[in-house]
Design an enzyme around this catalytic site. Structure first.
Site, mmCIF file in Angstrom:
data_model
loop_
_atom_site.group_PDB
_atom_site.id
_atom_site.type_symbol
_atom_site.label_atom_id
_atom_site.label_comp_id
_atom_site.label_asym_id
_atom_site.label_seq_id
_atom_site.Cartn_x
_atom_site.Cartn_y
_atom_site.Cartn_z
ATOM 1 N N HIS A 83 -7.111 1.432 10.629
ATOM 2 C CA HIS A 83 -7.441 2.580 9.778
ATOM 3 C C HIS A 83 -7.346 3.883 10.548
ATOM 4 C CE1 HIS A 83 -8.853 0.816 5.944
ATOM 5 N NE2 HIS A 83 -8.871 -0.264 6.690
ATOM 6 N N PRO A 84 -6.972 4.969 9.847
ATOM 7 C CA PRO A 84 -6.890 6.273 10.515
ATOM 8 C C PRO A 84 -8.276 6.911 10.631
ATOM 9 C CG PRO A 84 -6.344 6.525 8.203
ATOM 10 C CD PRO A 84 -6.555 5.038 8.446
ATOM 11 N N SER A 96 -3.411 6.602 2.673
ATOM 12 C CA SER A 96 -4.583 7.171 3.354
ATOM 13 C C SER A 96 -4.549 8.692 3.286
ATOM 14 C CB SER A 96 -4.639 6.716 4.808
ATOM 15 O OG SER A 96 -4.958 5.356 4.894
ATOM 16 N N GLN A 97 -3.380 9.260 3.461
ATOM 17 C CA GLN A 97 -3.244 10.715 3.393
ATOM 18 C C GLN A 97 -3.614 11.222 1.996
ATOM 19 O OE1 GLN A 97 0.666 12.116 4.471
ATOM 20 N NE2 GLN A 97 -0.124 14.116 5.027
ATOM 21 N N GLU A 99 -5.594 9.746 -0.178
ATOM 22 C CA GLU A 99 -7.024 9.529 -0.375
ATOM 23 C C GLU A 99 -7.839 10.620 0.313
ATOM 24 O OE1 GLU A 99 -6.658 4.649 -0.743
ATOM 25 O OE2 GLU A 99 -7.144 5.548 1.201
ATOM 26 N N GLN A 100 -7.441 10.998 1.515
ATOM 27 C CA GLN A 100 -8.169 12.042 2.234
ATOM 28 C C GLN A 100 -7.922 13.426 1.622
ATOM 29 O OE1 GLN A 100 -8.473 12.012 6.492
ATOM 30 N NE2 GLN A 100 -8.050 9.823 6.619
ATOM 31 N N ILE A 132 -14.783 4.394 9.194
ATOM 32 C CA ILE A 132 -14.119 4.017 7.946
ATOM 33 C C ILE A 132 -15.093 4.220 6.799
ATOM 34 C CG2 ILE A 132 -13.020 2.154 6.644
ATOM 35 C CD1 ILE A 132 -12.379 0.879 9.427
ATOM 36 N N MET A 133 -14.603 4.901 5.780
ATOM 37 C CA MET A 133 -15.408 5.116 4.580
ATOM 38 C C MET A 133 -14.473 5.221 3.389
ATOM 39 S SD MET A 133 -18.236 8.056 3.942
ATOM 40 C CE MET A 133 -19.259 8.055 2.483
ATOM 41 N N VAL A 135 -13.393 6.969 0.578
ATOM 42 C CA VAL A 135 -13.658 8.375 0.275
ATOM 43 C C VAL A 135 -13.608 8.707 -1.216
ATOM 44 C CG1 VAL A 135 -12.950 9.158 2.558
ATOM 45 C CG2 VAL A 135 -11.261 9.088 0.712
#
Length: 179
Positions: A83-84, A96-97, A99-100, A132-133, A135
């Site tokens: 995970h990032p 992931s990008q 989601e953030q 890790i969460m 988001v």
């Protein structure tokens, strides 16, 4: 266009995959289509393919959770390490990008970025994997608050918490992808 020819970003926006279509996939297509659900850990999808057919999206999800829960600790840690970091400018998967970005982690002020970076570094130094969460439904303040709290957890407690967050992320991703 076949599912196998889609990029990770395109697959996440389909939203019209059905469990019937998933059950008809050969192993390569199945892993290519679902292998990213657990961040850079296609071994979860490979294991799930062996246990089909699935009765529902939830059955598929529970199967994937069981695979992770029954995996060796080294595989679970590798999953966490895949995970990032949250709130950083490091290269990460398209999903992931996205989601953030949805929770504003791409628009941190210089001070906020430095605080996230310092907490991430402290966290990674202590636990050996990034914070890790899930988001979705969060914002930068709730994420920052959770980071401040969880960095003081024991290793064992944080591994459990981080894996539970991974499960939430995977659940959100499957819900977005499958009818």
């Amino acid at each position: 266009m076949t599912i196998a020819s889609l990029t990770e970003k395109e697959v996440t926006t389909i939203g019209n995959l059905t469990i019937e279509k998933i059950n008809q996939m050969n192993k390569d297509v199945f892993v290519e289509t679902l292998g990213w659900i657990f961040e850079h850990s296609p071994w979860v999808a490979q294991g799930a393919w062996e246990r089909q057919p699935f009765q529902s999206r939830n059955h598929l999800f529970q199967t994937m959770l069981t695979i992770v829960q029954n995996a060796e600790e080294s595989l679970q840690l590798a999953l966490l390490r895949a995970h990032p970091d949250l709130g950083t400018r490091l290269k990460m998967s398209d999903v992931s990008q996205q989601e953030q970005t949805r929770v504003g982690l791409d628009k941190l002020s210089k001070d906020e970025y430095e605080e996230f970076a310092a907490l991430n570094q402290r966290y990674v130094t202590k636990f050996g994997f990034p914070f890790i969460m899930a988001v979705k439904g969060q914002n930068k303040d709730t994420i920052l608050s959770a980071m401040k709290e969880r960095v003081d957890y024991s290793f064992e407690a944080e591994c459990v918490t981080a894996l539970n967050e991974v499960y939430k992320i995977a659940g959100f991703r499957l819900n977005d992808m499958i009818e």
